[in-house]
Design an enzyme around this catalytic site. Structure first.
Site, PDB file in Angstrom:
ATOM      1  N   LYS A 473       1.151   1.914  11.934  1.00 39.07           N
ATOM      2  CA  LYS A 473       1.905   2.973  11.246  1.00 39.07           C
ATOM      3  C   LYS A 473       1.101   3.589  10.103  1.00 39.07           C
ATOM      4  O   LYS A 473       0.941   4.805  10.023  1.00 39.07           O
ATOM      5  CB  LYS A 473       3.226   2.415  10.687  1.00 39.07           C
ATOM      6  CG  LYS A 473       4.198   1.895  11.703  1.00 39.07           C
ATOM      7  CD  LYS A 473       5.504   1.474  11.069  1.00 39.07           C
ATOM      8  CE  LYS A 473       5.324   0.412   9.994  1.00 39.07           C
ATOM      9  NZ  LYS A 473       4.727  -0.850  10.515  1.00 39.07           N
ATOM     10  N   SER A 541      11.230  -0.450   8.687  1.00 38.92           N
ATOM     11  CA  SER A 541      12.633  -0.016   8.810  1.00 38.92           C
ATOM     12  C   SER A 541      13.258  -0.538  10.107  1.00 38.92           C
ATOM     13  O   SER A 541      13.483   0.218  11.049  1.00 38.92           O
ATOM     14  CB  SER A 541      12.753   1.501   8.721  1.00 38.92           C
ATOM     15  OG  SER A 541      11.782   2.170   9.487  1.00 38.92           O
TER      16      SER A 541
END
Length: 631
Positions: A473, A541
């Site tokens: 990410k 998340s």
């Protein structure tokens, strides 16, 4: 118990001769599994002559086939209508039955005893005037006895019967009865029942159910049916202010506009003044319309359509009320919550809150404490587990009209619904509004988000990267920011590790802390987008619920979810920070993908598989998706 003692029938008569009869009594049976709830209701139906001969014949055949009561008739089969219940000998649904005597009519709810069906018990209790808590004389007071009694008290049930059932299986022993009463008396001191009557009985054999039994000469109190016929349940609603939640706006033609619903409390007459709860507009009742014709006056419980003299704005979710005694209007309040779901209640998570007629997104902002059902002690907690009871502060996206539950059971309760699955996960009882933000109003600014974005010659956006630790990410997000910066865009990157060094340094990695972590970051991203920036958010998340909350906080069309999809095995092989090794050795708790779940996106704007392409190529795909309208 508000200075009330248990009516035991051991030292005085409790024949209730001073009680005033009432047309209808709603009550429920509850307690632990197999304490005899369904059998008791079946016995009441039989003893009051409610079972036709042909149904008795069928019941006798069913009893012989299922073999749950030996050679005797199994009255529980009258109530346990579901096949699964008959096979297991338990109640798993709420069954309603109706019967009557010369003195009173009854609606009884047979509620399940298993812990996982506590929501069903709460449903049955929500409209009841009296609760019968059954206790097996052999087992005494159990955890489920306490839980159901506590819920009944919380839900405003005024009268309690402690039915010590299966007294025949302990030889009709008065000492066994007394021990249970003593145990319950100690526990019930913290409850708010107006009356509590203890009765020894055998539902199977009928002892002290519809008549007093000669097998308990030491008991001189009423039978259960005598008590149900005479207990004073006269409604206290006559002094309550008028409340009319609007369920439907009726406009069959251009000449008629009425507001349909059921009167929650008080009364209303033609010519009375009313106010719209949320707007404060006032009018006068011109007509009260029902299916059977017009009325001059209507009272609590009646379903009516009110026609007003003035054309004022009222819609479903609003409430018509007494102008001189209005409900609270607030978007923050304290409530007691009964949690039903296997997934815990977590502060910061968003739910759908539904009242009698309204529906709004809500967040539990603070879990103040959990209530111990044995001692009523307030216990610090970060979440509520299934069947827990807690006190919470909630915040809603729009103001609600409500009363405190203790003042009005209809306008003071709500349910919480999971936004992803539509499951009912909790029930709430409002205590009072929180006025902490009453004097804080949104400040209108002359320079808005459009003006800020125009100055930067770009359209704001929030690009939300999600994926496992080690999925890539941050690497891809960094490449994307470099590309955008090179093209003259104004950006800012929020990285999960970096934010935990400052804004979120006080948070750990429990589910509750992860929820709060994402809530804070979403708020920051929203402010940055309002400043006209392209915000790149790189966080694991793990929960869909919080990612959805972040999306809904942004301006429609400005949120892009990017799923960085890397297999767990590959993330563990890369292990750039050595975290997977520590997690697998038990050195790190609550590690996503190992000891804590990750919920992958179901419909992201972009699904990138890192095994198929490198970071530069993937970053270019994201830039392309952002659109050619970003100079």
């Amino acid at each position: 118990m508000a200075n009330r003692d248990i009516e035991t029938g051991l030292s005085h008569s409790a024949d209730g001769s001073g009680a005033q009869p009432r047309t209808l009594l709603r009550f429920l049976t509850c307690g632990s599994v197999d304490d005899g709830k369904s059998t008791l209701i079946g016995r009441l139906l039989h003893d009051t002559g409610q079972i036709p001969d042909d149904q008795m014949e069928t019941l006798a055949r069913d009893s012989a086939r299922h073999g749950t009561a030996g050679d005797a008739v199994d009255f529980a089969l009258l109530v346990d209508g579901l096949q699964a219940e008959r096979e297991q000998g338990i109640t798993i649904d709420v069954a309603y039955r109706y019967f009557s005597t010369e003195r009173r009519k009854f609606i009884v709810a047979d509620t399940p005893g298993h812990e996982e069906y506590t929501r069903n018990m709460a449903t049955g209790a929500s409209t009841a005037d009296l609760a019968i808590v059954l206790v097996d004389a052999r087992c005494g007071i159990l955890a489920q006895t306490r839980r159901h009694s506590t819920i009944a008290s919380l839900l405003g049930i005024r009268h309690m019967v402690l039915a010590v059932n299966k007294i025949d299986l302990v030889g009709y022993d008065d000492q066994a009865f007394c021990r249970i009463i003593e145990d319950f008396r100690e526990f019930a001191e913290g409850l708010s029942f107006e009356s509590l009557c203890a009765i020894p009985m055998s539902a199977r054999h009928g002892d002290n159910v519809s008549g007093r039994s000669p097998k308990t000469p030491w008991y001189d109190g009423p039978s259960l049916l005598e008590h149900l016929e005479t207990v004073d349940v006269e409604p206290r609603s006559c002094e309550k202010p008028f409340r009319f939640p609007v369920q439907y706006v009726s406009r069959p033609n251009a000449d008629f506009r009425g507001f349909a619903g059921q009167i929650a409390s008080g009364s209303i007459a033609v010519g009375d003044a009313v106010a719209v709860a949320k707007s404060g507009q006032t009018s006068v009742v011109r007509d009260i319309v029902t299916f059977d014709g017009a009325l001059a006056r209507a009272i609590e419980g009646q379903a009516v359509t009110l026609v007003l003299q003035d054309e004022i704005d009222v819609s479903r979710g609003n409430m018509l009320v007494a102008p001189d005694n209005r409900p609270h209007i607030a978007d923050q309040f304290q409530a007691r919550i009964i949690w039903f779901d296997a997934d815990p209640l977590i502060p910061g998570r968003s739910y759908v809150l539904r009242t009698e007629t309204d529906s709004v997104t809500a967040t539990v902002t603070t879990l103040k404490h959990r209530v111990d059902i044995n001692s009523f002690a307030h216990i610090a907690a970060k979440s509520l587990q299934m069947n827990d009871i807690g006190v919470c502060n909630l915040s809603t996206q729009a103001p609600l009209a409500f009363d405190a539950y203790d003042d009005n059971r209809v306008t003071g309760h709500f349910i919480l619904i999971d936004r992803l699955t539509d499951r009912t996960v909790g029930a709430g009882l409002i205590d009072y509004p929180l006025r902490r933000a009453a004097n804080v109003h949104w400040q209108a600014l002359e320079v808005n988000r459009d003006a800020r974005a125009a100055l930067k010659h770009q359209k704001p956006a929030v690009i939300w990267f999600t994926g496992l630790s080690g999925s890539g990410k941050s690497t891809i997000a960094n490449r994307l920011e470099k590309l955008l910066h090179a093209r003259g865009h104004h950006t800012y990157m929020l990285d999960g590790d970096n934010v935990r060094h400052g804004l979120n340094r006080d948070l750990g990695f429990t589910d509750a802390d992860r929820v709060e972590n994402i809530r804070r970051v979403a708020e920051v991203a929203k402010l940055m987008a309002d400043a006209g920036l392209i915000v790149i958010v790189s966080f694991i998340s793990p929960f869909r619920s919080e990612r959805r909350l972040a999306r809904e906080m942004m301006v429609p069309g400005e949120f892009m979810e990017v799923f960085i999809d890397t297999p767990l095995e590959e993330c563990a092989r890369r292990d750039p920070k050595g975290l997977y090794k520590k997690a697998m050795n038990g050195e790190i708790q609550n590690f996503t993908g190992i000891t804590s779940p990750y919920e992958p996106p179901l419909a992201p704007e972009l699904h990138l598989k890192t095994l198929d392409a490198g970071p530069e190529e993937l970053a270019m795909q994201i830039e392309l998706l952002l659109g050619a309208d970003r100079p």
